[in-house]
Structure formats: C-alpha cells, structure tokens
Design an enzyme around this catalytic site. Structure first.
Site, PDB file in Angstrom:
ATOM      1  N   ASP A 269     -20.217 -62.143  19.580  1.00 43.88           N
ATOM      2  CA  ASP A 269     -19.803 -61.334  20.714  1.00 43.88           C
ATOM      3  C   ASP A 269     -18.651 -60.513  20.145  1.00 43.88           C
ATOM      4  O   ASP A 269     -17.542 -61.026  19.965  1.00 43.88           O
ATOM      5  CB  ASP A 269     -19.311 -62.233  21.855  1.00 43.88           C
ATOM      6  N   HIS A 270     -18.906 -59.250  19.812  1.00 47.19           N
ATOM      7  CA  HIS A 270     -17.906 -58.533  19.007  1.00 47.19           C
ATOM      8  C   HIS A 270     -16.578 -58.361  19.732  1.00 47.19           C
ATOM      9  O   HIS A 270     -15.550 -58.126  19.106  1.00 47.19           O
ATOM     10  CB  HIS A 270     -18.459 -57.195  18.496  1.00 47.19           C
TER      11      HIS A 270
ATOM     12  N   THR B 271     -25.629 -51.770  10.497  1.00 42.44           N
ATOM     13  CA  THR B 271     -25.246 -52.066   9.118  1.00 42.44           C
ATOM     14  C   THR B 271     -24.357 -50.954   8.570  1.00 42.44           C
ATOM     15  O   THR B 271     -23.328 -51.203   7.961  1.00 42.44           O
ATOM     16  CB  THR B 271     -26.512 -52.198   8.235  1.00 42.44           C
TER      17      THR B 271
ATOM     18  N   HIS C 166     -19.365 -59.972  26.935  1.00 48.25           N
ATOM     19  CA  HIS C 166     -17.992 -59.493  26.707  1.00 48.25           C
ATOM     20  C   HIS C 166     -17.049 -59.797  27.876  1.00 48.25           C
ATOM     21  O   HIS C 166     -15.928 -60.242  27.686  1.00 48.25           O
ATOM     22  CB  HIS C 166     -17.978 -57.980  26.477  1.00 48.25           C
TER      23      HIS C 166
ATOM     24  N   GLU D 267     -16.310 -47.105  30.146  1.00 42.87           N
ATOM     25  CA  GLU D 267     -16.714 -46.301  28.990  1.00 42.87           C
ATOM     26  C   GLU D 267     -16.986 -44.882  29.455  1.00 42.87           C
ATOM     27  O   GLU D 267     -17.519 -44.675  30.550  1.00 42.87           O
ATOM     28  CB  GLU D 267     -17.986 -46.871  28.367  1.00 42.87           C
TER      29      GLU D 267
ATOM     30  N   GLY E   5     -32.664 -55.775   8.643  1.00 44.92           N
ATOM     31  CA  GLY E   5     -32.388 -54.561   9.423  1.00 44.92           C
ATOM     32  C   GLY E   5     -31.316 -53.749   8.715  1.00 44.92           C
ATOM     33  O   GLY E   5     -30.502 -53.076   9.341  1.00 44.92           O
TER      34      GLY E   5
HETATM   35  C1  BG6 Z   1     -22.010 -53.316  23.182  1.00 46.17           C
HETATM   36  C2  BG6 Z   1     -22.885 -52.780  24.284  1.00 46.17           C
HETATM   37  O1  BG6 Z   1     -22.147 -54.708  23.079  1.00 46.17           O
HETATM   38  O2  BG6 Z   1     -20.651 -52.998  23.467  1.00 46.17           O
HETATM   39  C3  BG6 Z   1     -22.687 -51.286  24.449  1.00 46.17           C
HETATM   40  O3  BG6 Z   1     -24.236 -53.059  23.971  1.00 46.17           O
HETATM   41  C4  BG6 Z   1     -21.226 -50.958  24.630  1.00 46.17           C
HETATM   42  O4  BG6 Z   1     -23.453 -50.793  25.534  1.00 46.17           O
HETATM   43  C5  BG6 Z   1     -20.398 -51.608  23.545  1.00 46.17           C
HETATM   44  O5  BG6 Z   1     -21.085 -49.543  24.588  1.00 46.17           O
HETATM   45  C6  BG6 Z   1     -18.922 -51.431  23.822  1.00 46.17           C
HETATM   46  O6  BG6 Z   1     -18.200 -51.891  22.722  1.00 46.17           O
HETATM   47  P1  BG6 Z   1     -16.789 -51.287  22.375  1.00 46.17           P
HETATM   48  O7  BG6 Z   1     -16.316 -52.121  21.238  1.00 46.17           O
HETATM   49  O8  BG6 Z   1     -17.014 -49.841  22.027  1.00 46.17           O
HETATM   50  O9  BG6 Z   1     -15.967 -51.421  23.606  1.00 46.17           O
END
Ligand code: BG6
Length: 511
Positions: free
Chosen positions: A188-189, A35, A251, A227, A29
């Site tokens: 899980d970022h 990416t 998250h 958000e 991808g």
């Molecule tokens: C992602 C979600 O995992 O995290 C998005 O799929 C969300 O919908 C995003 O906007 C939020 O990440 P961050 O780092 O901008 O708070």
C-alpha cells in the site's frame, strides 16, 4: 552494518538506516509504467545512497521482446535525472521475455538465477494486472521458485488485492498455496510515504499529544485525499473499480488506522500490525439506511481545472458511456472503542477536485467556557492540528492568540512545519522505503492478510448495496470542492469540510 545519519543543524537526531542484504529483484511486467516511473527510480536513489548490495540485480520479465541492452536503455532513461552516469547501476539489469502461461518462461528465469555466481535473496515483484497474479504465482510455485537455495525468497504484490472480500480471499488462497505469509509483501504505497510514517513518530515519540488524543479533547477527525488529476489512461481498470476500491479500502483505511490505533508495545512489524488490526476491527459497520447515509458517492462531470477545460468521467477513454462508477466518496464512520466513542471520522477522496491535497485534520473541541463573552466575543474557532501528507509535507497547528494592539484582540495563528523547508529537500518517494524494507525483511509497512480481510468486510455490504441500487451517482463539476450530498453528510452533524482549494499560507481560509 547500521548507518547513523548526521544530525540536522546540530540538533539531536536518532536515525538508523540499514543497507540491503545481498539480493535482487525479478520484476514481472518490467516494461510497464510502474517499473519505469517508480521502481527503477527508487532503486537508483537507493543505489545513490549506498543502500543496495554490491551485486544487486534487476531481472526484468515480460511479454515484450527486449534485449538486455534495450532494457538498460529504458532504465537509463528512467534514471537520467537521478544518476546521469548510471553505468555501474545498470550493469545489474537484465531481461527475459516470455509468456506468463508458459512453464519454459519460469524455467529460463530459474536457470538465470542459478547461473549467478552467488546465491542471494530474490524478490519476485508482480507489477502486472491482478488478473495475471494467480497464473504467475502458480507457475512460480510449480517451478519451485518459491523456495530454492537462495538466501530468501519474497513476493511483492501491488494493489488492488481482490475486488471484494471473496475475490481477495481467493487470491490469498492462491498465493498462500506457494508462499508463506512471511514471504508475502502486499504494497500500500501510502504507508511508504514519509509523512504517513511520521504519524506514528509524531504520536508516540512525543508526550504532549497522546494525552489529548481521545474523545475528551477531539471533536472529530477529517481525512482527505483530493486529487486534481482524473483517471489518466487507466479508464479500463478504474471503471471496474471506483474510488471505494481504489482509495478507501487501502490508502484511507491505512491512514485512519495509524491516526487512531493504540500505542504499540514496540516498533516491531507485528506489534504495529496487530494494533492496526484491532482498530479496523473496532470500526462500526456503516449505516446504509437512506435517511442516515454514512457513505455518499459522486462522479465528475466536465469542468475547468487551472484554466483548462477537462471532460466528464463518462467521456474518458475506456469508460462506459453510462458508467455508474464513483470517482468521489465521502464517508462518516465511528470507531467503537474506549478512546473514540462518539467521535466521528469523516473521510473523503475524489478525482478532478480543485486541488491536490492529502491531509489528516484533527479538530479539537472548543474551549468549555468562553471568558471573553462579556466583551462581545461569542465564538472562537477550534484548534486544528493538520498532518500534511502531500503535496507539501509537514504539520500545522492552528491556535488562538492575542494580536498586538487593543487589550482584547484574539485571532487564529499557526505553527507550520514543512519538511522541504527544514530539511532542504523533499522526502524520498514511498517506493524507496518499501523496496528497502522488503529487502531487509521488514513487513511493518506492508498489509497483512487479516488487514485485507477486515477492510473488505467493512465495505462488502456497501458494494452490494450500490450494486442493488444500480443508481447513477450525482455529478460534481471537475475543478470543484464538493457537492451537496457530500456536504450534507458532514453538515447534518453541524460541521463542515475543510477547504481543499486554498493555497498554503493563508490560515483563516483554511479553517
Ligand atoms: C493509487 C490509485 O493507488 O494511488 C490512483 O490507484 C491514485 O488512482 C494514486 O491516483 C494516488 O497516489 P498518490 O501517491 O499520487 O497520492
């Protein structure tokens, strides 16, 4: 080799960062958005910090037909602000195109990897729609790319990991047919964010907070991910997902487990992950009875954000015109263990809210006896400790203090610590941490399969309940703070949500 970072302003700083071992990434991808926006810039930053190995490589793979040069141009554009002269970094970039279902594609990748002079570690990164994961993993396995003569082989998978308990387990069966749990890195970022990691440092590197971190001193905890953006161009994905799957199951539960778990014996990956699991296991099932609803949902309507008119969710591209997907959820949950008995955790996340703010607020109990009552002061606000995750990363403590002047004059003050102010720079993006950790073989910040299973187990009944109800979630205006159902969830306990729309710097209005 370990690098010790310099101290900040002469203070004592214990700081360890190991550079990556010899390895490279194979990204499926590769011509996609993630990416370009996240992976390549994060790698460029690691390169700039001297943390990538000498012969690091990035093999882009995708359906799109691109040459190495085309791909390098895309990468150069993605890093132009980080590495204006990116020549050496880009030398390691290559591209192979092919069809994900075609075994020749994987044969070509294998040939490319084995033609390299040195045998180094390989990380396969799935930056793809999840529906393609099984196909790609199966083909990697059949081509024996899951092992081989490389130093190590790892597999990184992006969220969402399934869309309910059953599909998550099926996906895992497919992955674990070819890769061991030690090879699988589920991203899980949020866990890569500096301030989320700081939760552990803050709690367990200080002795003053842990003694009050329990039901005796804490009234309740609020976790907010608000958000202001909508669903952007992701209508197709989001409409089948919704806020519970998109934000809560991963998250929000990750943040909850870090803030509420017991102290791990060491900073080792498995010790930390074991404590997270114990915490998840202790969460009580939601009460879904209509008279005591623990979860409410909403969907954004048209509205106004920062003076700009924005459309309703149902008017967004690739969203069903009568969609019942939630873009907001508010949750009340309890952790049934010794530490947290009776302490409510209120969690909320929503799109198109008044402002972008992610924070964890620990609201302490009020003083047990008010000695100032005789002088007419009948109420004092509770102390609140706010772990600010974004956009301004830091920590804030609200406390009561005497104001200058009259003998009896008390007001709320704050201690405010901001990362950017103290360190002169914003914390690194989450993907830098996560990519480096994966190269180093450190799984601390990645989600283990038992974590995934428990998280889905917790919400499976909610999802089924919503499916049966088949109801339209209440609408809230874009640009708003909240809506009546979400307010009731917390107000029925005699508490209120913290305001999200306040700009930092005004203590009173944030309380
Ligand atoms: C992602 C979600 O995992 O995290 C998005 O799929 C969300 O919908 C995003 O906007 C939020 O990440 P961050 O780092 O901008 O708070």
């Amino acid at each position: 080799m370990e690098r010790i970072c310099p101290s900040v302003a002469g203070e004592q700083v214990f700081c360890v960062e190991s550079p990556a071992p010899q390895c490279g990434l194979v990204v499926f991808g590769a011509s996609g958005d993630l990416t370009k926006r996240k992976l390549i810039p994060a790698l460029a930053n690691l390169f700039k910090r001297g943390l990538l190995s000498e012969d690091f490589f990035f093999l882009g793979c995708g359906r799109k037909k691109l040459t190495d040069d085309d791909f390098r141009k895309i990468a150069a554009d993605a890093v132009k602000d980080i590495l204006p002269a990116a020549g050496k970094f880009l030398d390691g970039f290559h591209y192979i195109s092919g069809d994900y279902s075609d075994s020749d594609f994987y044969g070509n990748i294998k040939k490319w990897l084995s033609n390299r002079d040195k045998k180094t570690g390989t990380i396969f990164y799935l930056s793809l729609p999840p529906s393609l994961y099984p196909q790609v993993v199966e083909n990697l396995g059949r081509a024996e790319l899951n092992k081989g003569d490389n130093d190590f082989v790892r597999l990184v998978v992006e969220k969402p990991f399934g869309r309910d308990l059953q599909s998550a387990l099926e996906l895992n069966d497919c992955l674990s047919k070819w890769f061991s749990e030690e090879q699988i890195y589920r991203i899980d970022h949020y866990l890569g964010k500096e301030t989320v990691q700081n939760i552990l440092m803050f709690r367990f590197a200080n002795s003053i907070f842990e003694p009050v971190w329990n039901r005796d001193y804490i009234d309740h905890i609020q976790i907010t991910i608000a958000e202001s953006i909508g669903i952007e161009t992701r209508g197709g994905y989001y409409d089948k997902s919704g806020a519970l799957r998109d934000m809560f199951v991963n998250h929000m539960l990750s943040m909850l487990s870090l803030v509420a778990m017991e102290p791990p014996a060491s900073f080792e990956a498995e010790h930390i992950r074991d404590e997270k699991i114990k915490l998840l296991r202790a969460i009580r099932p939601f009460n879904l009875a209509p008279w005591s609803e623990d979860i409410v949902r909403g969907q954004y309507d048209a509205g106004n954000i920062d003076g700009r008119q924005v459309p309703a969710y149902r008017q967004e591209a690739d969203v069903e015109k009568n969609s019942k997907t939630e873009t907001y959820i508010a949750v009340r949950l309890f952790v049934g263990n010794w530490r947290w008995q009776g302490v409510p955790f209120y969690l909320r996340t929503g799109k198109r809210l008044a402002q972008r703010v992610t924070e964890i607020a620990i609201v302490f109990k009020k003083v047990p006896h008010l000695m100032f009552a005789s002088a007419g002061i009948e109420q004092l606000p509770a102390n609140v400790l706010v772990l600010k995750i974004q956009p301004q990363e830091g920590i804030r403590l609200f406390f009561e203090a005497k104001r200058p002047g009259p003998k009896l004059c008390i007001g709320t003050l704050e201690l405010d610590f901001n990362y950017a102010e103290i360190f002169g720079t914003d914390p690194p993006d989450a993907y830098q941490r996560l990519l480096l950790d994966c190269m180093l073989g450190d799984q601390t910040l990645f989600t283990r399969i038992d974590d995934v299973r428990l998280a889905w187990q917790l919400i499976d009944d909610v999802l089924n309940n919503w499916l049966q109800q088949d109801a339209q979630p209440p609408l809230y205006p874009a640009g708003g703070e909240s809506f009546p159902q979400a307010d009731t969830l917390i107000q029925k306990d005699g508490r209120n949500w913290r305001k999200i729309s306040t700009r930092p710097g005004s203590p009173k209005s944030e309380m």
